[in-house]
Design a protein around this motif. Structure first.
Motif, PDB file in Angstrom:
ATOM      1  N   GLY A 191     -26.948   4.076  -8.689  1.00 46.57           N
ATOM      2  CA  GLY A 191     -27.121   3.882 -10.130  1.00 46.57           C
ATOM      3  C   GLY A 191     -26.484   4.951 -10.983  1.00 46.57           C
ATOM      4  N   LYS A 192     -25.847   5.933 -10.348  1.00 48.98           N
ATOM      5  CA  LYS A 192     -25.235   7.014 -11.117  1.00 48.98           C
ATOM      6  C   LYS A 192     -23.709   6.929 -11.079  1.00 48.98           C
ATOM      7  CE  LYS A 192     -29.070  10.179 -10.747  1.00 48.98           C
ATOM      8  NZ  LYS A 192     -29.538  11.502 -10.358  1.00 48.98           N
ATOM      9  N   VAL A 193     -23.087   7.487 -12.115  1.00 43.74           N
ATOM     10  CA  VAL A 193     -21.626   7.499 -12.220  1.00 43.74           C
ATOM     11  C   VAL A 193     -21.177   8.925 -12.540  1.00 43.74           C
ATOM     12  CG1 VAL A 193     -21.472   5.095 -12.967  1.00 43.74           C
ATOM     13  CG2 VAL A 193     -21.732   6.914 -14.673  1.00 43.74           C
ATOM     14  N   PRO A 194     -19.910   9.256 -12.217  1.00 45.37           N
ATOM     15  CA  PRO A 194     -19.433  10.605 -12.534  1.00 45.37           C
ATOM     16  C   PRO A 194     -18.978  10.705 -13.992  1.00 45.37           C
ATOM     17  CG  PRO A 194     -17.765   9.405 -11.301  1.00 45.37           C
ATOM     18  CD  PRO A 194     -18.930   8.478 -11.459  1.00 45.37           C
ATOM     19  N   VAL A 195     -19.435  11.748 -14.667  1.00 44.60           N
ATOM     20  CA  VAL A 195     -19.032  11.991 -16.051  1.00 44.60           C
ATOM     21  C   VAL A 195     -18.644  13.456 -16.187  1.00 44.60           C
ATOM     22  CG1 VAL A 195     -20.539  10.195 -16.987  1.00 44.60           C
ATOM     23  CG2 VAL A 195     -21.379  12.523 -16.796  1.00 44.60           C
ATOM     24  N   THR A 196     -17.927  13.755 -17.253  1.00 46.70           N
ATOM     25  CA  THR A 196     -17.591  15.149 -17.515  1.00 46.70           C
ATOM     26  C   THR A 196     -18.867  15.913 -17.866  1.00 46.70           C
ATOM     27  OG1 THR A 196     -17.111  14.517 -19.791  1.00 46.70           O
ATOM     28  CG2 THR A 196     -15.240  14.701 -18.283  1.00 46.70           C
ATOM     29  N   ASP A 197     -18.823  17.216 -17.700  1.00 45.26           N
ATOM     30  CA  ASP A 197     -20.028  18.027 -17.831  1.00 45.26           C
ATOM     31  C   ASP A 197     -20.654  17.921 -19.226  1.00 45.26           C
ATOM     32  OD1 ASP A 197     -21.829  19.739 -16.512  1.00 45.26           O
ATOM     33  OD2 ASP A 197     -21.062  21.405 -17.714  1.00 45.26           O
ATOM     34  N   ASP A 198     -19.824  17.649 -20.249  1.00 46.54           N
ATOM     35  CA  ASP A 198     -20.372  17.518 -21.608  1.00 46.54           C
ATOM     36  C   ASP A 198     -20.865  16.103 -21.900  1.00 46.54           C
ATOM     37  OD1 ASP A 198     -18.019  16.141 -21.712  1.00 46.54           O
ATOM     38  OD2 ASP A 198     -17.094  17.332 -23.302  1.00 46.54           O
ATOM     39  N   LEU A 199     -20.861  15.244 -20.887  1.00 43.45           N
ATOM     40  CA  LEU A 199     -21.322  13.846 -20.991  1.00 43.45           C
ATOM     41  C   LEU A 199     -20.486  13.022 -21.967  1.00 43.45           C
ATOM     42  CD1 LEU A 199     -25.232  14.347 -21.170  1.00 43.45           C
ATOM     43  CD2 LEU A 199     -23.759  14.335 -19.157  1.00 43.45           C
ATOM     44  N   ALA A 200     -19.294  13.512 -22.332  1.00 44.61           N
ATOM     45  CA  ALA A 200     -18.504  12.847 -23.365  1.00 44.61           C
ATOM     46  C   ALA A 200     -17.536  11.815 -22.808  1.00 44.61           C
ATOM     47  CB  ALA A 200     -17.730  13.882 -24.180  1.00 44.61           C
TER      48      ALA A 200
ATOM     49  N   ALA B  10     -21.931   4.652  -1.058  1.00 48.43           N
ATOM     50  CA  ALA B  10     -23.172   5.099  -0.442  1.00 48.43           C
ATOM     51  C   ALA B  10     -22.936   6.509   0.058  1.00 48.43           C
ATOM     52  CB  ALA B  10     -23.561   4.175   0.708  1.00 48.43           C
ATOM     53  N   GLY B  11     -23.992   7.209   0.390  1.00 49.26           N
ATOM     54  CA  GLY B  11     -23.823   8.570   0.893  1.00 49.26           C
ATOM     55  C   GLY B  11     -24.121   9.580  -0.194  1.00 49.26           C
ATOM     56  N   ALA B  12     -23.700  10.802   0.013  1.00 48.47           N
ATOM     57  CA  ALA B  12     -23.964  11.880  -0.929  1.00 48.47           C
ATOM     58  C   ALA B  12     -22.671  12.264  -1.627  1.00 48.47           C
ATOM     59  CB  ALA B  12     -24.527  13.087  -0.181  1.00 48.47           C
ATOM     60  N   PRO B  13     -22.739  12.608  -2.931  1.00 43.26           N
ATOM     61  CA  PRO B  13     -21.514  12.923  -3.676  1.00 43.26           C
ATOM     62  C   PRO B  13     -20.687  14.016  -3.011  1.00 43.26           C
ATOM     63  CG  PRO B  13     -23.388  12.798  -5.164  1.00 43.26           C
ATOM     64  CD  PRO B  13     -23.942  12.682  -3.777  1.00 43.26           C
TER      65      PRO B  13
ATOM     66  N   SER C 163     -17.029  18.967  -4.099  1.00 40.73           N
ATOM     67  CA  SER C 163     -16.821  19.737  -2.879  1.00 40.73           C
ATOM     68  C   SER C 163     -16.124  21.048  -3.224  1.00 40.73           C
ATOM     69  CB  SER C 163     -15.976  19.009  -1.829  1.00 40.73           C
ATOM     70  OG  SER C 163     -16.481  17.726  -1.593  1.00 40.73           O
ATOM     71  N   ALA C 164     -16.227  21.972  -2.328  1.00 40.74           N
ATOM     72  CA  ALA C 164     -15.623  23.284  -2.566  1.00 40.74           C
ATOM     73  C   ALA C 164     -14.112  23.160  -2.676  1.00 40.74           C
ATOM     74  CB  ALA C 164     -15.981  24.221  -1.425  1.00 40.74           C
ATOM     75  N   GLY C 165     -13.544  23.937  -3.545  1.00 43.12           N
ATOM     76  CA  GLY C 165     -12.089  23.989  -3.620  1.00 43.12           C
ATOM     77  C   GLY C 165     -11.477  23.022  -4.600  1.00 43.12           C
ATOM     78  N   GLY C 166     -12.259  22.020  -5.051  1.00 41.01           N
ATOM     79  CA  GLY C 166     -11.690  21.072  -5.987  1.00 41.01           C
ATOM     80  C   GLY C 166     -11.494  21.712  -7.356  1.00 41.01           C
ATOM     81  N   SER C 167     -10.400  21.393  -7.999  1.00 41.68           N
ATOM     82  CA  SER C 167     -10.130  22.038  -9.275  1.00 41.68           C
ATOM     83  C   SER C 167     -11.104  21.580 -10.349  1.00 41.68           C
ATOM     84  CB  SER C 167      -8.693  21.753  -9.709  1.00 41.68           C
ATOM     85  OG  SER C 167      -8.522  20.365  -9.888  1.00 41.68           O
ATOM     86  N   LEU C 168     -11.752  20.435 -10.140  1.00 37.67           N
ATOM     87  CA  LEU C 168     -12.710  19.959 -11.123  1.00 37.67           C
ATOM     88  C   LEU C 168     -14.147  20.203 -10.677  1.00 37.67           C
ATOM     89  CD1 LEU C 168     -11.059  16.644 -12.266  1.00 37.67           C
ATOM     90  CD2 LEU C 168     -11.356  18.705 -13.595  1.00 37.67           C
ATOM     91  N   ALA C 169     -14.304  20.944  -9.579  1.00 41.51           N
ATOM     92  CA  ALA C 169     -15.665  21.214  -9.112  1.00 41.51           C
ATOM     93  C   ALA C 169     -16.460  21.872 -10.231  1.00 41.51           C
ATOM     94  CB  ALA C 169     -15.629  22.127  -7.896  1.00 41.51           C
ATOM     95  N   GLY C 170     -17.654  21.431 -10.418  1.00 39.28           N
ATOM     96  CA  GLY C 170     -18.498  22.007 -11.463  1.00 39.28           C
ATOM     97  C   GLY C 170     -18.292  21.366 -12.816  1.00 39.28           C
ATOM     98  N   GLU C 171     -17.230  20.573 -12.961  1.00 40.44           N
ATOM     99  CA  GLU C 171     -16.991  19.928 -14.248  1.00 40.44           C
ATOM    100  C   GLU C 171     -17.406  18.474 -14.250  1.00 40.44           C
ATOM    101  OE1 GLU C 171     -12.969  20.575 -15.456  1.00 40.44           O
ATOM    102  OE2 GLU C 171     -12.971  22.569 -14.561  1.00 40.44           O
ATOM    103  N   VAL C 172     -17.817  17.985 -13.089  1.00 38.64           N
ATOM    104  CA  VAL C 172     -18.197  16.585 -12.986  1.00 38.64           C
ATOM    105  C   VAL C 172     -19.679  16.510 -12.624  1.00 38.64           C
ATOM    106  CG1 VAL C 172     -17.871  14.461 -11.665  1.00 38.64           C
ATOM    107  CG2 VAL C 172     -15.901  15.843 -12.314  1.00 38.64           C
ATOM    108  N   ARG C 173     -20.391  15.625 -13.330  1.00 39.73           N
ATOM    109  CA  ARG C 173     -21.799  15.405 -13.026  1.00 39.73           C
ATOM    110  C   ARG C 173     -22.022  13.946 -12.705  1.00 39.73           C
ATOM    111  NH1 ARG C 173     -24.996  17.786 -18.104  1.00 39.73           N
ATOM    112  NH2 ARG C 173     -26.642  16.538 -17.167  1.00 39.73           N
ATOM    113  N   TRP C 174     -22.881  13.692 -11.726  1.00 41.21           N
ATOM    114  CA  TRP C 174     -23.293  12.310 -11.461  1.00 41.21           C
ATOM    115  C   TRP C 174     -24.562  12.071 -12.257  1.00 41.21           C
ATOM    116  CZ3 TRP C 174     -20.892   8.663  -8.289  1.00 41.21           C
ATOM    117  CH2 TRP C 174     -19.768   9.146  -7.596  1.00 41.21           C
ATOM    118  N   THR C 175     -24.530  11.045 -13.096  1.00 38.92           N
ATOM    119  CA  THR C 175     -25.697  10.813 -13.938  1.00 38.92           C
ATOM    120  C   THR C 175     -25.844   9.331 -14.258  1.00 38.92           C
ATOM    121  OG1 THR C 175     -26.835  11.581 -15.920  1.00 38.92           O
ATOM    122  CG2 THR C 175     -24.489  11.206 -16.112  1.00 38.92           C
ATOM    123  N   GLY C 176     -26.971   8.976 -14.876  1.00 37.64           N
ATOM    124  CA  GLY C 176     -27.281   7.564 -15.117  1.00 37.64           C
ATOM    125  C   GLY C 176     -27.127   7.162 -16.564  1.00 37.64           C
TER     126      GLY C 176
END
Ligand SMILES: [Zn+2]
Length: 358
Positions: free
Chosen positions: A55-64, A113-116, A145-158
């Motif tokens: 039920g969750k999708v990836p969005v930018t950290d500012d939810l925009a 399915a699985g974990a992000p 995952s570690a090493g990704g240039s967008l790591a920390g900038e993407v959130r999985w949310t509903g």
């Protein structure tokens, strides 16, 4: 037709700009029936896919904005995942066509399915050319995952969290994607003969190979109503499972063979003992938790004596505008989420936005 009065435009306000009713894509319903056409859209270098995970999708950290991924990276994921656990299937199962934007860019939903952190997905950056996208896919704008240039900038949310913050196109994409993925997940077998069914029509039909029955996505209509009395007070109720202080408009599912107006009167009377008339339609929005369509109404009470059913509703109150404002400002009463049609019904009656929510 003798005896009918001329049509009068209703003075009941219509709800506009509902958070989950802002879709902009062309669903291309005629063309998605052709599997070759859908396959070509998936192979289009411009194609964008939105992964849906629990039920969750990836969005930018500012939810925009929604973070899209390239179909190529999803194909690679299916091919390289040894357990086959990530993408539900590498053919049409788990991959559903949503529509085209005004530039002809195809959009898909993909059930994961699985974990992000286990998903090796590559982000499709808005405004990227196909060449840049390919380069990004190869060179690793990894979503997480570690090493990704967008790591920390993407959130999985509903949707409850981002339904109101995303732009129109993305909000529409997520509502459609989540509703469709929910339906497929819960309807894998034929309701007539029990055989496992397969998606067709870009994921908007499931067909049974044994008995040929077509199964269409399920949508459950539910009425939601703001009731007012002769003193222009509104009626709000609290469900037993909600914390003290949380109130909303009354709502309930439409039953088979039941007109919407009857559902409004029945639900209000069942839950609060109040009799209502003049149910007037005000607007609708999908509510894919998992598959509802909320049909908003205003209705007029012809009684005021509250008797809650103690099952669905344990507390109900009549509130004037001044009482509602004071209760909200003191924190005594919490309003439903800004994404909900309930909030818009209440604010439309009140006359302006209100602060505070669950
Ligand atoms: Zn069947």
């Amino acid at each position: 037709m003798a005896g009918l009065a001329p049509l009068q435009w209703s003075t009941v306000p219509r709800l506009s700009s509902l958070a989950l009713a802002r879709a902009t894509l062309d669903r291309a319903t005629e063309r998605r029936r052709d599997p070759d056409w859908v396959a070509a859209r998936w192979a289009d270098q411009k194609a964008r896919a939105v992964p849906v995970l629990a039920g969750k999708v990836p969005v930018t950290d500012d939810l925009a904005s929604l973070v899209y991924v390239s179909p190529a990276s999803l194909d690679a994921l299916g091919a390289t995942d040894p357990a086959g656990a990530a993408v539900a299937d590498t053919d049409a199962e788990g991959r559903y066509f949503l529509g085209l934007d005004t530039d002809g860019v195809p959009y898909f939903a993909v059930a994961l399915a699985g974990a992000p952190e286990d998903l090796d997905l590559y982000v499709l950056l808005d405004g990227c050319s196909p060449e840049e996208t390919q380069s990004a896919t190869r060179n690793g704008h990894r979503m997480d995952s570690a090493g990704g240039s967008l790591a920390g900038e993407v959130r999985w949310t509903g949707l409850r969290e981002v339904g109101g913050t995303l732009p129109d196109r993305d909000a529409g994409v997520v509502v459609h994607a989540v509703a469709l993925v929910n339906w497929h997940a819960a309807h894998q077998h034929c309701a007539r003969c029990g055989e496992r069914t397969r998606p067709t029509d870009g994921g908007h039909v499931r067909r049974c190979p044994a008995c040929e029955t077509q199964h269409f996505p399920r949508t459950d209509p539910a009425i939601i109503v703001l009731v007012t009395d002769a003193d222009d007070r509104c009626l709000l109720g609290r469900q037993g499972s909600w914390p003290v202080g949380r109130f909303s408009t009354l709502a309930g599912f439409v039953e088979p063979g039941e007109p919407l107006e009857h559902a409004v009167a029945r639900e209000v009377h069942e839950e609060t003992g109040i009799h209502v008339v003049d149910a007037e339609y005000a607007g609708s929005q999908p509510w894919p938790f998992p598959s509802s369509l909320m049909l908003g109404f205003f209705a007029r009470a012809i009684s005021t004596d509250i008797r809650v059913d103690e099952e669905e509703i344990v507390e109900a109150r009549w509130l004037s505008r001044a009482e509602l404002k004071a209760a909200v400002e003191s924190g005594e009463l919490l309003l439903p989420s800004e994404v909900s049609i309930a909030r818009r019904l209440i604010e439309t009656w009140y006359g302006s936005p209100l602060s505070g929510s669950w």
